[in-house]
Design a protein around this motif. Structure first.
Motif, PDB file in Angstrom:
ATOM      1  N   PHE A 117      35.260  32.886  43.727  1.00  0.00           N
ATOM      2  CA  PHE A 117      35.974  33.834  42.869  1.00  0.00           C
ATOM      3  C   PHE A 117      35.222  35.151  42.700  1.00  0.00           C
ATOM      4  CE2 PHE A 117      37.701  29.831  40.633  1.00  0.00           C
ATOM      5  CZ  PHE A 117      38.682  29.702  41.598  1.00  0.00           C
ATOM      6  N   LEU A 132      42.597  36.267  41.602  1.00  0.00           N
ATOM      7  CA  LEU A 132      41.662  35.285  41.066  1.00  0.00           C
ATOM      8  C   LEU A 132      40.225  35.791  41.016  1.00  0.00           C
ATOM      9  CD1 LEU A 132      42.957  32.115  42.988  1.00  0.00           C
ATOM     10  CD2 LEU A 132      43.600  32.884  40.698  1.00  0.00           C
ATOM     11  N   ARG A 133      39.991  37.034  41.423  1.00  0.00           N
ATOM     12  CA  ARG A 133      38.626  37.558  41.418  1.00  0.00           C
ATOM     13  C   ARG A 133      38.129  37.702  39.982  1.00  0.00           C
ATOM     14  NH1 ARG A 133      39.249  41.993  44.337  1.00  0.00           N
ATOM     15  NH2 ARG A 133      38.811  40.923  46.304  1.00  0.00           N
TER      16      ARG A 133
END
Length: 499
Positions: free
Chosen positions: A52, A61-62
């Motif tokens: 992530f 989703l980072r």
């Protein structure tokens, strides 16, 4: 009752040789699958967070530093909520159903994380798996203790912690080959298997007797002990324990025999978490990546998981052979030395290369330079291995003392009348401390580097040494009556030691 006791003891002794524990072992195995799932879910961020936080992560989703801190720590908030809820559920629906209900938030949480398309789904899923872990931590040890015979209660009582360690090792091992979404899918398997097996397992005899279901309790106890076992003796003992269960008032909590052991237990659980064990396990792979170890971080995490499992076995062997305080001293010293070394290693940075000195001679120093380069390379390799070695020593030291003995001392020093509520307070303090430390760990590393949290853990290890020396009594080979008298009369065991 005193005249009947010798007869009951003789009957119990004669029937112990006829015990068959196959049903008991099956019921205990079904229950501790919940601890396997808890250990698995606790360290889930270790192999997952690098995915992530990498540049090529899915933009949806980072995670930045704050989001990664919440993903690692929100689990502890869920565990605190689940533990408090389980205290109420244990009395309302019993231990077995409480354990089975923990599969609901666990499975739902893994489904959200496995199919996550945004950060909200990841955080909620992580919180729900924490709720399940808190419920199992509050219910499984009690269930296993209530169905166990006294000859195997000690061995089975260590199973929840052992299976949690095995669950963490399974996560580290699967993380070597399985993508992060499939890690979440795999986490659903032990929860579903636990529900299926527990559906065929009985409630504890103590729970049934407290509901007035004597015949059902007799059938259950015969299934747990075998048909040749004299169940009447044990049923009478359980019923007597229920009938004589004392009630505690708020005024009694102000007496030393109550508040001293409660404060000691709370202090132990607080210091246990402040040593840093939870953030180290949760962020193990990111820590190794930051430390520049000479092998992939996921392999380093797997090595630590193996050592952790072995250290649990060593601790179980030494538990009754060495004193509690001696093991706590050894544990604190090992953690202190390893965290101090990690502080120094993580704070040391290589000096930038300076300009080469002028060559005033015609001699060839190439061979000497090659030797110096090789020596420096070997020194740097040895230094890069140190984080793994020190982390292994830290985990071994924790598992030798402050890990298992904290739970053992809680069961020994807490008054029986206040044990349920006091244990709930201790567990809640533990999880809330874990939340604060796990959340702050990422920010400390991002701002100051790894040496800042390691320095904090080093100071806490010194405090734990002093706390053990001043506050914790030695309870080895002491009866519960002697321990209670120790807190009631002052700093002395006035009852002679049992043979």
């Amino acid at each position: 009752m005193d005249e009947v006791t010798p007869l009951l003891q003789r009957r119990s002794t004669s029937s112990e040789s006829k015990i068959r524990n196959s049903g008991l072992y099956l019921a205990a195995f079904a229950a501790v699958l919940g601890n396997f799932n808890s250990g698995y879910s606790l360290v889930y961020p270790s192999p997952v967070l690098p995915n992530f936080q990498s540049p090529d992560a899915d933009p949806r989703l980072r995670m930045n530093t704050e989001q990664a801190a919440w993903f690692g720590s929100i689990y502890s908030l869920g565990a605190a909520a689940g533990g408090l809820g389980a205290i109420l559920l244990n009395d309302m629906i019993g231990r077995k159903l409480s354990i089975m209900m923990s599969a609901l938030p666990s499975t739902l949480g893994y489904m959200l994380m496995g199919g996550a398309i945004n950060l909200y789904m990841l955080q909620v899923g992580r919180f729900l798996t924490g709720v399940a872990a808190g419920m199992t931590a509050a219910s499984i040890p009690v269930y296993v203790s209530e169905i166990s015979h006294h000859k195997v209660r000690g061995a089975l009582g260590s199973c929840p912690q052992i299976t949690a360690v095995v669950g963490a090792l399974a996560l580290y091992a699967l993380g070597l080959v399985v993508p992060w979404r499939w890690l979440a899918v795999a986490g659903e398997v032990p929860a579903v298997l636990m529900v299926v097996l527990l559906a065929f397992m009985p409630s504890s005899p103590r729970r049934l007797l407290s509901l007035g279901r004597q015949q059902h309790a007799e059938r259950v106890l015969r299934w747990l002990r075998g048909n040749q076992y004299d169940v009447q003796t044990e049923l009478l003992a359980i019923q007597h324990s229920i009938d004589t269960q004392p009630k505690i008032t708020w005024s009694q909590l102000g007496t030393p025999s109550y508040y001293k052991p409660i404060l000691i237990s709370v202090g132990m659980r607080f210091l246990q978490q402040m040593t840093g064990i939870t953030p180290i396990l949760v962020y193990l792979e990111p820590i190794f990546k930051e430390s520049n170890i000479p092998l992939p971080p996921k392999y380093g995490a797997a090595i630590v998981g193996l050592v952790r499992l072995g250290s649990i076995a060593v601790a179980a062997f030494l538990m009754d052979k060495a004193g509690r305080k001696a093991l706590l001293y050894t544990s604190s010293m090992l953690m202190f030395l390893s965290s101090l070394t990690l502080t120094m290693v993580s704070h040391t940075t290589p000096c930038p290369p300076g300009p080469a000195p002028p060559n005033h001679t015609a001699l060839d120093y190439t061979s000497h330079n090659d030797f110096g380069s090789t020596f420096m390379s070997n020194a740097q390799t040895a230094g890069s291995i140190l984080p793994i070695i020190c982390t292994v020593v830290f985990i071994f030291g924790y598992a030798l003392g402050w890990g298992p003995i904290t739970w053992l001392l809680m069961s020994e020093v807490l008054p029986l009348a206040a044990r349920g509520k006091a244990s709930g307070v201790c567990v809640t303090v533990s999880w809330l401390t874990a939340f604060g430390l796990t959340h702050g760990f990422t920010h400390l590393v991002d701002t100051y580097g790894l040496y800042a949290p390691y320095l904090l853990f080093t100071v806490v290890c010194v405090v734990s040494l002093l706390f053990n020396a001043v506050c914790i009594p030695e309870t080895r080979k002491r009866s519960l009556e002697e321990i209670e008298n120790y807190f009631r009369t002052g700093r002395t065991f006035t009852i002679k030691q049992s043979s």
